[in-house]
Write a protein that holds these residues in place. Structure first.
Motif, short mmCIF file in Angstrom:
data_model
loop_
_atom_site.label_atom_id
_atom_site.label_comp_id
_atom_site.label_asym_id
_atom_site.label_seq_id
_atom_site.Cartn_x
_atom_site.Cartn_y
_atom_site.Cartn_z
N GLN A 403 0.82 -1.21 0.00
CA GLN A 403 0.00 0.00 0.00
C GLN A 403 0.86 1.26 0.00
O GLN A 403 0.49 2.27 -0.62
CB GLN A 403 -0.94 0.00 1.22
N ILE A 406 1.98 1.94 -3.54
CA ILE A 406 0.89 2.50 -4.35
C ILE A 406 0.70 3.98 -4.03
O ILE A 406 0.54 4.81 -4.93
CB ILE A 406 -0.41 1.71 -4.09
N GLN A 407 0.74 4.34 -2.75
CA GLN A 407 0.58 5.74 -2.37
C GLN A 407 1.72 6.60 -2.91
O GLN A 407 1.49 7.72 -3.38
CB GLN A 407 0.53 5.85 -0.84
N ARG A 437 -5.18 -0.86 -5.46
CA ARG A 437 -5.28 -0.67 -4.01
C ARG A 437 -6.35 -1.61 -3.42
O ARG A 437 -6.13 -2.26 -2.39
CB ARG A 437 -5.60 0.79 -3.71
#
Length: 473
Positions: A403, A406-407, A437
């Protein structure tokens, strides 16, 4: 300082901060800088080569990464009386370890028998099987009616049992081709496995080195991973080093499709043994090339992306790193291509070298981004890198790390796209990134046993999607 310039500096600061965050994570290779310069198309009878620097300025003191869009387009081969254009030599190296028992081996048997029906009398087929040991079921033989019957009988008699001596099977398959004269044929080894290499040579580096013998001897190695328990990183590496293709077969009933694709592509090769060669200027490095291994030979970067098929067009993104300590124009190098057609060697060189300028003005750097090329780079190259890295995190059970990647990707691309204004990148961020996500979150939801199974399935599927997209296969 003007508001516009202040805004650009803020964006650039965000981009650089994002880069630092990615570097701290140590595993995400998605490049922060966009890309480089121009050279018009170079054409010969079979292949057109065109290059474009996605971003032709780099900031003084920054990381110096610039990307080139390289397009390779092959001419269409003539079709004569609906006959195959080229004869094919295929060697199938089939896993028959204990884990192949049942449906997997039965589907493999049927797929090989179906392949025999599709190959012509001018083609040749060899068959190697491996478990704890290695067996040559057939040397490379022409497909006469007698040989077809004998091969079909040998296939029907296969049974499963034992460990997984993948390296031994691969070595034997390579040896079968190397001991047989090629002529003007398209030749390939197809390696099948459903498990981890646990006997014989198991080191991934050694297995990759073994596969690299293919390009030196004018054939390719493709791999197919079956089910959810094989090592996708190893199978990808063998295919890349062997200049072939990697296939993921979650359902063994798709065996036949893999063999058919490999046979048909062997018949339609317009440019074989393709090698991208770039003599590099001092201080310049080629650090990635669409996922393919980058080799260096006396100051020249060499990339082997496999064959080009009749009428095929492929685009790869090449990322360079250049020195940024002095304001000046920097020459990256002049892209050249070597290949074979009808057993003759050919060379195509781009008309002029690629260049970028190292400048102190962030606004000039941002203004040099070529929107359409940058958008394609983001959606194809960088997003594919992200998917492959996230797939590895899922496989390793690192939900938070996935995650965070991805951010970081989202923040970086949003910052740049505030200036560039690409609808394609905006769609990627609002749709594809959000889907990714959600996929991570859903994979780690549920009972432990269900999560363990989902991790295997999702990581392999996601890695395969990124692999194909990045290599434009």
């Amino acid at each position: 300082m003007s508001p516009v310039k202040k805004s650009l500096l803020t964006i650039l600061g965000l981009i650089m901060a994002t880069t630092a965050a990615l570097a701290a994570m140590k595993a995400m290779d998605a490049e922060v800088s966009p890309v480089p310069p121009v050279a018009g198309p170079a054409v010969d009878r079979q292949v057109t080569v065109s290059t474009e620097v996605v971003q032709d300025k780099v900031l003084k003191g920054a990381d110096g990464r610039v990307t080139v869009s390289l397009n390779l387009t092959a001419a269409r081969l003539p079709v004569l009386d609906n006959r195959p254009v080229q004869a094919a030599d295929l060697v199938i190296v089939l896993d028959r370890s204990g884990s192949m028992e049942g449906r997997k081996l039965e589907d493999a048997r049927q797929a090989v028998i179906r392949l025999l029906d599709q190959m012509g009398p001018g083609d040749r087929l060899g068959l190697v099987t491996y478990s704890s040991g290695v067996q040559t079921r057939s040397t490379l033989v022409p497909l006469t009616e007698t040989n077809r019957r004998q091969l079909a009988l040998a296939v029907r008699q296969l049974h499963a049992g034992g460990g997984t001596n993948l390296g031994g099977g691969l070595s034997r398959g390579i040896d079968l081709l190397m001991r047989t004269p090629a002529g003007d044929r398209q030749r390939r080894v197809i390696l099948i496995s459903d498990g981890l290499a646990n006997q014989g040579v198991t080191d991934p580096v050694a297995l990759g080195r073994m596969a690299s013998a293919a390009v030196e001897n004018r054939f390719t190695i493709s791999t197919a991973g079956v089910g959810l328990d094989f090592n996708e990183t190893l199978m990808t590496a063998i295919a890349d080093q062997g200049a072939g293709h990697y296939h993921f077969l979650e359902d063994p009933r798709t065996f036949a499709r893999v063999f058919e694709e490999e046979l048909q592509s062997a018949r339609q090769v317009a440019a074989a043994d393709v090698a991208i060669r770039i003599p590099l200027e001092p201080g310049v490095r080629l650090i990635s090339a669409g996922g393919y291994p980058v080799h260096h030979d006396r100051g020249t970067a060499v990339v082997r992306p496999g064959n080009l098929l009749s009428g095929q067009s492929r685009t790869l993104f090449l990322t360079f790193q250049v020195p940024t300590d002095v304001e000046k124009e920097i020459t990256l190098g002049r892209v050249g291509l070597t290949y074979r057609h009808q057993d003759e060697s050919h060379t195509v060189n781009a008309p002029r070298p690629l260049t970028v300028a190292c400048v102190p003005d962030p606004a000039a750097v941002m203004a040099s981004i070529k929107k359409d090329f940058w958008a394609e780079q983001v959606v194809r190259e960088e997003f594919s890198q992200l998917k492959e890295a996230v797939a590895a995190d899922i496989r390793d059970g690192k939900k938070d790390r996935a995650q965070a990647r991805i951010q970081a990707y989202e923040s970086k691309q949003e910052a740049i796209n505030t200036v560039v204004g690409s609808g394609k990148v905006a769609d990627n961020l609002s749709s594809d990134v959000q889907d990714l996500r959600r996929q991570v979150a859903e994979t780690f939801t549920g009972a432990p046993a269900a999560v363990a199974e989902k991790k295997k399935q999702v990581s392999k599927s996601m890695q395969y999607d990124g692999y194909k997209m990045r290599r434009n296969q």
